[in-house]
Design a protein around this motif. Structure first.
Motif, PDB file in Angstrom:
ATOM      1  N   ARG A 175      35.807  15.441 -29.885  1.00 44.14           N
ATOM      2  CA  ARG A 175      34.348  15.506 -28.803  1.00 44.14           C
ATOM      3  C   ARG A 175      33.796  13.942 -28.112  1.00 44.14           C
ATOM      4  NH1 ARG A 175      29.364  13.819 -27.482  1.00 44.14           N
ATOM      5  NH2 ARG A 175      30.231  12.753 -29.477  1.00 44.14           N
ATOM      6  N   SER A 221      19.011  14.677 -22.356  1.00 42.90           N
ATOM      7  CA  SER A 221      17.203  14.599 -23.152  1.00 42.90           C
ATOM      8  C   SER A 221      16.521  14.095 -21.594  1.00 42.90           C
ATOM      9  CB  SER A 221      17.520  13.020 -23.897  1.00 42.90           C
ATOM     10  OG  SER A 221      18.056  13.767 -24.856  1.00 42.90           O
ATOM     11  N   TYR A 222      17.531  13.560 -20.749  1.00 38.58           N
ATOM     12  CA  TYR A 222      16.284  12.936 -19.734  1.00 38.58           C
ATOM     13  C   TYR A 222      16.599  13.612 -18.243  1.00 38.58           C
ATOM     14  CZ  TYR A 222      14.391   8.610 -16.628  1.00 38.58           C
ATOM     15  OH  TYR A 222      13.770   8.214 -16.094  1.00 38.58           O
ATOM     16  N   THR A 269      31.540  11.966 -24.696  1.00 40.42           N
ATOM     17  CA  THR A 269      30.360  12.718 -23.803  1.00 40.42           C
ATOM     18  C   THR A 269      31.607  12.622 -22.153  1.00 40.42           C
ATOM     19  OG1 THR A 269      28.710  12.625 -24.581  1.00 40.42           O
ATOM     20  CG2 THR A 269      28.686  11.505 -22.121  1.00 40.42           C
TER      21      THR A 269
END
Ligand SMILES: Cc1cc2nc3c(=O)[nH]c(=O)nc-3n(C[C@H](O)[C@H](O)[C@H](O)COP(=O)(O)O)c2cc1C
Length: 199
Positions: free
Chosen positions: A10, A142-143, A12
């Protein structure tokens, strides 16, 4: 694939192909989240599956910010930079918006802390790793503008948003972030056997 393989595989992904994610794969990802542990098994997580052009356009709107030098490494992958904006949407065909219901969480009797954010984070982690096991790319987001998201997605008052997962097949020319993906501190810096480090 064994778990360690999935964990290491995994990375990003911030550039997605437009190929839609198959419904069966979406079901499997949601199912992996469903089997997550939550405090007292209260299952306060609430997941919105966003995969229509209308829904994804809303995501684009609540992930758009003025250009910021701090995020220059990420901004490289963002589609609106020529307009002086950083758009943290990355063109994913599937977005899982992860929240919890504040009225359905366990509360720690001594500290009064709610378990909601922890529960929802565990669910998101399960879903992210299941996506990797299905050869899908993902990024944890998150942003974003929480208030704008609440308004555009018409979230119930009792829901607290936690994060989003963008999921899809990586674009053909996707490359992992050279500064971050694959770089981890050694265990000696983050794990401590039987004794905490002395300051
Ligand atoms: C809690 C959390 C918040 C994150 N928020 C964002 C974000 O808002 N935007 C983004 O592009 N990446 C975000 N990321 C992705 C991280 O930057 C990425 O996981 C990290 O750099 C390690 O890279 P890797 O996932 O490829 O191993 C977030 C990851 C986590 C775990």
């Amino acid at each position: 694939m064994d778990f360690m393989e999935i964990s290491k595989k995994r990375v990003t992904v911030r550039k997605f192909s437009q190929k839609p994610v198959e419904d069966e794969k979406i079901e499997k990802i949601l199912e992996a989240g469903r089997w997550s542990p939550t405090a007292v098994n209260l299952q306060p997580q609430r997941i919105m599956v966003l995969n229509t052009p209308e829904s994804l356009d809303k995501v684009r709107q609540f992930c758009s910010f003025g250009y910021d030098q701090k995020y220059v490494d990420l901004a490289k992958e963002c589609d609106d930079k020529e307009k002086g904006k950083v758009n943290f949407y990355y063109g994913a065909p599937l977005v899982l918006f992860v929240a919890y219901d504040k009225d359905e969480c366990w509360t720690h009797p001594q500290s009064g802390k709610s378990s909601g954010a922890t529960d929802a984070t565990i669910v998101a982690t399960h879903m992210m790793l299941e996506a990797a096991s299905l050869d899908l790319g993902s990024v944890w987001i998150s942003y974003f503008d929480e208030e704008k998201a609440r308004e555009l997605l018409e979230l119930p008052e009792s829901w607290q948003s936690v994060c989003m997962l963008y999921i899809g097949y990586p674009a053909d020319d996707f490359e992992p972030n050279a500064k971050m993906s694959g770089h981890r501190k050694p265990l000696t810096e983050t794990c401590f056997w039987n004794e905490a480090p002395k300051n």
